[in-house]
Motif scaffolding. Structure first.
Motif, short mmCIF file in Angstrom:
data_model
loop_
_atom_site.label_atom_id
_atom_site.label_comp_id
_atom_site.label_asym_id
_atom_site.label_seq_id
_atom_site.Cartn_x
_atom_site.Cartn_y
_atom_site.Cartn_z
N PRO A 103 -43.84 -14.69 38.63
CA PRO A 103 -45.28 -14.40 38.62
C PRO A 103 -45.76 -13.74 37.33
O PRO A 103 -46.88 -13.98 36.89
N VAL A 104 -44.92 -12.89 36.72
CA VAL A 104 -45.33 -12.21 35.48
C VAL A 104 -45.49 -13.22 34.35
O VAL A 104 -46.48 -13.19 33.61
N GLU A 105 -44.52 -14.12 34.22
CA GLU A 105 -44.62 -15.15 33.18
C GLU A 105 -45.76 -16.12 33.48
O GLU A 105 -46.44 -16.59 32.57
N GLN A 106 -45.95 -16.42 34.74
CA GLN A 106 -47.08 -17.27 35.11
C GLN A 106 -48.40 -16.65 34.67
O GLN A 106 -49.25 -17.32 34.07
N LYS A 107 -48.56 -15.37 34.96
CA LYS A 107 -49.81 -14.69 34.61
C LYS A 107 -50.01 -14.69 33.10
O LYS A 107 -51.13 -14.91 32.61
N SER A 108 -48.94 -14.44 32.36
CA SER A 108 -49.03 -14.43 30.90
C SER A 108 -49.49 -15.78 30.38
O SER A 108 -50.36 -15.87 29.50
N ALA A 109 -48.92 -16.86 30.94
CA ALA A 109 -49.31 -18.20 30.52
C ALA A 109 -50.76 -18.49 30.86
O ALA A 109 -51.52 -19.03 30.05
N LEU A 110 -51.17 -18.11 32.07
CA LEU A 110 -52.56 -18.35 32.49
C LEU A 110 -53.55 -17.56 31.64
O LEU A 110 -54.60 -18.08 31.25
N MET A 111 -53.22 -16.31 31.34
CA MET A 111 -54.11 -15.50 30.52
C MET A 111 -54.26 -16.09 29.12
O MET A 111 -55.34 -16.06 28.53
N THR A 112 -53.17 -16.64 28.59
CA THR A 112 -53.23 -17.29 27.28
C THR A 112 -54.26 -18.40 27.29
O THR A 112 -54.96 -18.65 26.29
N VAL A 113 -54.39 -19.07 28.43
CA VAL A 113 -55.30 -20.21 28.55
C VAL A 113 -56.72 -19.78 28.86
O VAL A 113 -57.68 -20.17 28.19
N ILE A 114 -56.90 -18.95 29.90
CA ILE A 114 -58.26 -18.71 30.41
C ILE A 114 -59.03 -17.64 29.64
O ILE A 114 -60.22 -17.46 29.89
N GLU A 115 -58.37 -16.94 28.73
CA GLU A 115 -59.12 -15.97 27.95
C GLU A 115 -59.82 -16.63 26.75
O GLU A 115 -60.46 -15.97 25.94
N ARG A 116 -59.69 -17.95 26.64
CA ARG A 116 -60.42 -18.71 25.61
C ARG A 116 -61.18 -19.84 26.30
O ARG A 116 -60.84 -20.22 27.41
N PRO A 117 -62.18 -20.39 25.63
CA PRO A 117 -62.92 -21.49 26.26
C PRO A 117 -62.05 -22.74 26.38
O PRO A 117 -61.52 -23.23 25.38
N VAL A 118 -61.88 -23.23 27.59
CA VAL A 118 -61.19 -24.51 27.80
C VAL A 118 -62.00 -25.33 28.79
O VAL A 118 -62.68 -24.78 29.65
N MET A 119 -61.92 -26.65 28.64
CA MET A 119 -62.65 -27.54 29.54
C MET A 119 -62.02 -27.55 30.92
O MET A 119 -62.68 -27.68 31.94
#
Length: 335
Positions: A103-119
């Protein structure tokens, strides 16, 4: 100066969530989340800046693919097709890897994505924890799971894993096999659980209850195949093995060779995935082949529909057909 990232860190949500709440676009957030964000903003003395507001309004042409880093080779085919289809529409692609079960690595990966604009976000064989699923939902970014189905209402495009486990086992049964192992699968996330259920269903139809040692757990890797075959032993009572992936099948095949067992004469092996690996080993692997290319295309099309606000996607959950490809690793069981 206090920024939305400071508020996000204090509350424990994505910066995009803070941006939307403070822009009064909080319809899809819980009242508790809205209250926490606004309280933190007041306590920290946050002053709205226009660039942060623009982040919410900005239209993105970037698709993010978050990929489970399991040690198998299926993801490359999906990513290749996502890349090609995205390029046709003028979209860019970013790829982020995460260990599926952490879960920790999952969260890190998700934060990398959703803290920037993505479609939108495509999640490849990712079994998100409940907290990380909530984090993704609260970001209000379109998303779809690929190569993993679910029992709830999460959107996905996948093969039918129950049918895969059943079909692979039934194929061996139709070849006269009765003592059939299942090697290298993680039996707890949905993919492994459903494939195992399909295997058990096929055996139950002929009145066979698998012995405990027939099912060997793993992580879909080559090493899992080696370990499974080592547990079966050189004098195994099995006549056939369903391998949880092509890489597992190759591990089983190579360890069987070290035991001086002939595949398929002494032991038949069928793999799941149907990647190019099936054709570069000897004997070539019979497989239940998944249409990873179609999954990649369908994933991009799904995000495009949502981005263009076309008609509501009618089938949030879509199964892509599989195909049995016979090669040289399976034969009839000895009388």
């Amino acid at each position: 100066m206090i920024t939305i990232k400071d508020i996000a860190k204090k509350v424990g949500v994505a910066p995009s969530t803070v941006s939307r709440v403070l822009a009064n676009k909080a319809d899809f957030y819980t009242a508790e989340t809205v209250a926490k964000v606004k309280t933190a903003a007041r306590e920290l003395g946050y002053k709205k800046n226009q660039s942060a507001a623009d982040l919410v309004k900005q239209h993105s042409n970037v698709i993010a693919a978050v990929v489970s880093s399991v040690k198998t080779n299926f993801a490359g085919e999906i990513i290749e097709e996502i890349q090609k289809k995205a390029a046709e529409y003028g979209y860019k692609l970013i790829v982020v890897y995460s260990h599926s079960a952490d879960p920790v690595e999952q969260k890190s990966a998700l934060m990398t994505v959703i803290e920037r604009p993505v479609m939108g976000v495509l999640l490849l064989s990712m079994a998100l924890s409940d907290d990380n699923l909530k984090l993704l939902e609260e970001a209000q970014t379109s998303f779809c799971f690929l190569s993993m189905g679910f029992d709830d209402d999460r959107p996905f495009i996948s093969s039918d894993d129950l049918a895969i486990g059943y079909q692979a086992t039934k194929y061996l049964i139709d070849k006269g096999h009765r003592r059939i192992g299942f090697a290298g699968l993680d039996r707890y996330p949905n993919t492994g659980r459903l494939r195992l259920a399909g295997y058990q269903k096929a055996l139950a139809e002929i009145g066979v209850t698998p012995e405990d040692h027939w099912v060997q757990s793993g992580d879909y890797s080559y090493e899992s195949g080696l370990r499974a075959m080592q547990q079966y032993g050189a004098k195994t009572d099995l006549t056939g093995v369903v391998a949880a992936s092509d890489m597992v099948a190759i591990g089983v095949l190579n360890q069987a060779h070290l035991f001086k067992l002939s595949v398929p004469d002494d032991l038949s092996v069928i793999g799941i995935d149907g990647t190019e690996m099936c054709e570069i080993v000897q004997p070539q692997l019979t497989s239940i082949s998944q249409d990873f290319y179609k999954m990649g295309v369908a994933g991009v099309e799904r995000l495009r529909q949502l981005d263009l606000k076309q008609q509501v996607v009618k089938n949030k959950q879509e199964f892509v057909p599989t195909k049995l490809i016979e090669r040289g690793s399976v034969t009839y069981a000895a009388e």
